[in-house]
Design a protein around this motif. Structure first.
Motif, mmCIF file in Angstrom:
data_model
loop_
_atom_site.group_PDB
_atom_site.id
_atom_site.type_symbol
_atom_site.label_atom_id
_atom_site.label_comp_id
_atom_site.label_asym_id
_atom_site.label_seq_id
_atom_site.Cartn_x
_atom_site.Cartn_y
_atom_site.Cartn_z
ATOM 1 N N UNK A 186 0.809 -1.278 0.095
ATOM 2 C CA UNK A 186 0.105 0.162 0.181
ATOM 3 C C UNK A 186 0.963 1.437 0.113
ATOM 4 N N UNK A 187 0.532 2.131 0.709
ATOM 5 C CA UNK A 187 1.142 3.623 0.543
ATOM 6 C C UNK A 187 2.069 3.454 1.718
ATOM 7 N N UNK A 188 3.427 3.958 1.460
ATOM 8 C CA UNK A 188 4.560 4.002 2.453
ATOM 9 C C UNK A 188 4.538 5.277 3.153
ATOM 10 N N UNK A 189 4.795 4.987 4.598
ATOM 11 C CA UNK A 189 5.031 6.188 5.232
ATOM 12 C C UNK A 189 6.467 5.924 6.308
ATOM 13 N N UNK A 190 7.541 6.679 5.935
ATOM 14 C CA UNK A 190 8.797 6.842 6.874
ATOM 15 C C UNK A 190 8.417 7.663 7.820
ATOM 16 N N UNK A 191 8.446 7.136 9.341
ATOM 17 C CA UNK A 191 8.264 7.835 10.379
ATOM 18 C C UNK A 191 9.445 8.149 11.235
ATOM 19 N N UNK A 192 9.631 9.459 11.360
ATOM 20 C CA UNK A 192 10.877 9.830 12.083
ATOM 21 C C UNK A 192 10.760 11.239 12.779
ATOM 22 N N UNK A 193 11.897 11.611 13.145
ATOM 23 C CA UNK A 193 12.071 13.168 13.866
ATOM 24 C C UNK A 193 13.303 13.983 13.532
ATOM 25 N N UNK A 269 8.652 21.093 16.057
ATOM 26 C CA UNK A 269 8.020 21.144 14.603
ATOM 27 C C UNK A 269 7.608 19.731 14.094
ATOM 28 N N UNK A 270 6.448 19.953 13.105
ATOM 29 C CA UNK A 270 6.046 18.793 12.298
ATOM 30 C C UNK A 270 6.514 19.100 10.734
ATOM 31 N N UNK A 271 7.427 18.121 10.179
ATOM 32 C CA UNK A 271 7.600 18.254 8.889
ATOM 33 C C UNK A 271 7.181 16.952 8.167
ATOM 34 N N UNK A 272 7.173 17.540 6.663
ATOM 35 C CA UNK A 272 6.550 16.387 5.656
ATOM 36 C C UNK A 272 7.094 16.517 4.311
ATOM 37 N N UNK A 273 7.594 15.292 3.802
ATOM 38 C CA UNK A 273 7.733 15.592 2.153
ATOM 39 C C UNK A 273 7.228 14.223 1.484
ATOM 40 N N UNK A 288 8.215 13.854 9.947
ATOM 41 C CA UNK A 288 9.055 14.153 11.248
ATOM 42 C C UNK A 288 8.204 14.749 12.399
ATOM 43 N N UNK A 289 8.018 13.908 13.399
ATOM 44 C CA UNK A 289 7.189 14.411 14.584
ATOM 45 C C UNK A 289 7.765 15.613 15.371
ATOM 46 N N UNK A 290 6.931 16.237 16.367
ATOM 47 C CA UNK A 290 7.425 16.958 17.316
ATOM 48 C C UNK A 290 7.463 16.361 18.665
#
Length: 429
Positions: A186-193, A269-273, A288-290
């Motif tokens: 399915x859709x891929x999400x890479x989760x970090x900070x 901050x919360x970031x996204x690409x 990228x999570x806060x």
């Protein structure tokens, strides 16, 4: 979660999920494997039903507090909560008792009151051959050693969890291998900070080949996705509405509540690409999570919460989570707390052996991650109690449509049948 923050969005399905969370923790925590680990440190599985008065002095919690109702319930075994069975409260008491032991015996990241460090900086204890073998055997029964395949062949989304050094690349490669083996990710999400790369032991030289110029975990994940899946990243976007990470995010401050200390601005901050392939088609994203535990860096729970807030999780949604095998139990309990309990997401956490450089450290590493799992299980139970207690006093605001999803099974792999508390060989608990 405080006494006043119990989630009002409860339904019968949510209560059923809370009951199931208790069953999973009870089965995993109070069997022969955990009893064996405690006995190796000269400890016994706590007796069921005993009073357990707690303070921060005798059970240090890392940058967190227990709700006041927990202390009342633990100190007085006869204390009840509406909607919560005596058995469930007993499981919570037992979990806290085991955590108190493990926090002393298995905590290599903050020994003797020292500063809490990253895993790669932990002072891992060494054990003789016989004891090492028993630790690895018990760790395997608890799900920290032997990988298992995904439960399904098709998922709505796959979450690749962040890490340091080569781990983001190795996890991305494992996800690709699963896809090549016929698993629809399915859709891929890479989760970090925004966790900064550490200098000792040096992280940047190890990651330079796949994430050149990386300064934080978010960069490592972007590099791992690009290298493994042949994608490119769209321009960076701040989900929090800011234009840079140089100052503290006002939105983070309003969401976190009272906090008077200093925190690195980038942790707020919360970031996204977005990740797109050569034809411009979307493959997924990197988030990228806060932090939810200032002043410390964001952790797995923060990244899972951001993924849930950024999307539309729903009951029965199949989500695959890719990590390292010795993280599977603790990150499973995190997923149960943050995705299954509130939303009904059917989460399948799979790992692989990412080959620690020094295999002699494996027994101590397994103990350290067992502590992580115990703490994550306790957080899950606290939220499950809150949901059950709230369920008998509030009407649901938005009950999920249709029947509740089937309770997920097979979260924690064991090569042998588990022994639940109360059996003939459960260590006498």
């Amino acid at each position: 979660m405080t006494d006043d923050e119990m989630n009002p969005r409860v339904s019968k399905a949510g209560a059923d999920r809370a009951h199931h969370a208790f069953d999973l923790v009870d089965e995993w925590l109070f069997g022969a494997a955990m009893t064996a680990l405690l006995s190796l440190s000269g400890e016994e599985m706590p007796a069921a039903g005993e009073a357990l008065p707690l303070s921060r002095a005798d059970m240090p919690l890392f940058n967190e507090d227990l709700p006041s109702w927990v202390h009342r319930v633990l100190a007085e075994p006869g204390t009840g909560l509406a909607g919560v069975s005596p058995h469930h409260l007993d499981v919570l008491r037992g979990t806290l008792a085991v955590e108190r032991i493990a926090a002393t015996e298995f905590n290599f990241r903050a020994r003797e009151g020292g500063e809490y460090v990253e895993r790669s900086q932990a002072a891992i204890a060494a054990y003789d051959t016989a004891k090492s073998g028993r630790i690895v055997e018990a760790g395997d029964q608890l799900g920290l050693v032997t990988p298992r395949p995904p439960r399904f062949t098709q998922y709505a989304e796959t979450l690749v969890l962040g890490g340091g050094y080569m781990r983001p690349l190795l996890r991305a490669r494992h996800a690709l291998k699963l896809r090549d083996d016929g698993i629809n990710l399915g859709r891929l999400s890479f989760l970090g900070s925004a966790r900064q790369l550490i200098s000792e032991p040096a992280e940047r030289p190890v990651a330079e080949d796949y994430a050149p110029g990386a300064v934080d975990e978010f960069d490592l994940l972007i590099g791992a996705a690009r290298t493994t899946f042949a994608v490119h990243a769209t321009p960076l976007r701040f989900l929090c509405g800011c234009t840079s990470a140089r100052g503290e995010c006002p939105r983070w401050r309003s969401r976190t509540g009272p906090y008077d200390g200093q925190v690195r601005p980038e942790y707020t901050h919360e970031r996204h690409v977005e990740l797109v392939d050569a034809e411009g088609l979307p493959l997924g994203s990197v988030l990228s999570a806060s932090t939810g535990r200032p002043p410390h860096r964001p952790n797995t729970a923060d990244t899972l919460a951001l993924w849930a807030e950024s999307g539309t999780p729903y009951p029965g949604q199949r989500v695959l989570v890719v990590t390292s095998q010795y993280f599977v139990p603790f990150q499973t309990f995190d997923c149960l707390r943050l995705l299954y309990l509130p939303y009904g997401v059917d989460v399948d956490v799979v790992g692989f052996d990412d080959q620690l450089p020094d295999r002699a450290e494996l027994p101590g590493y397994l103990l350290m991650e067992t502590l992580s799992a115990i703490r994550s299980a306790r957080r899950l139970l606290v939220d499950a109690v809150a949901a059950l207690s709230r369920a008998v006093t509030d009407e649901p605001c938005h009950p999920p449509a249709g029947p509740p999803p089937a309770a997920p099974r097979g979260y924690l792999h064991r090569p042998e049948p588990a022994h639940t508390r109360g059996g003939s060989d459960d260590g006498g608990r």
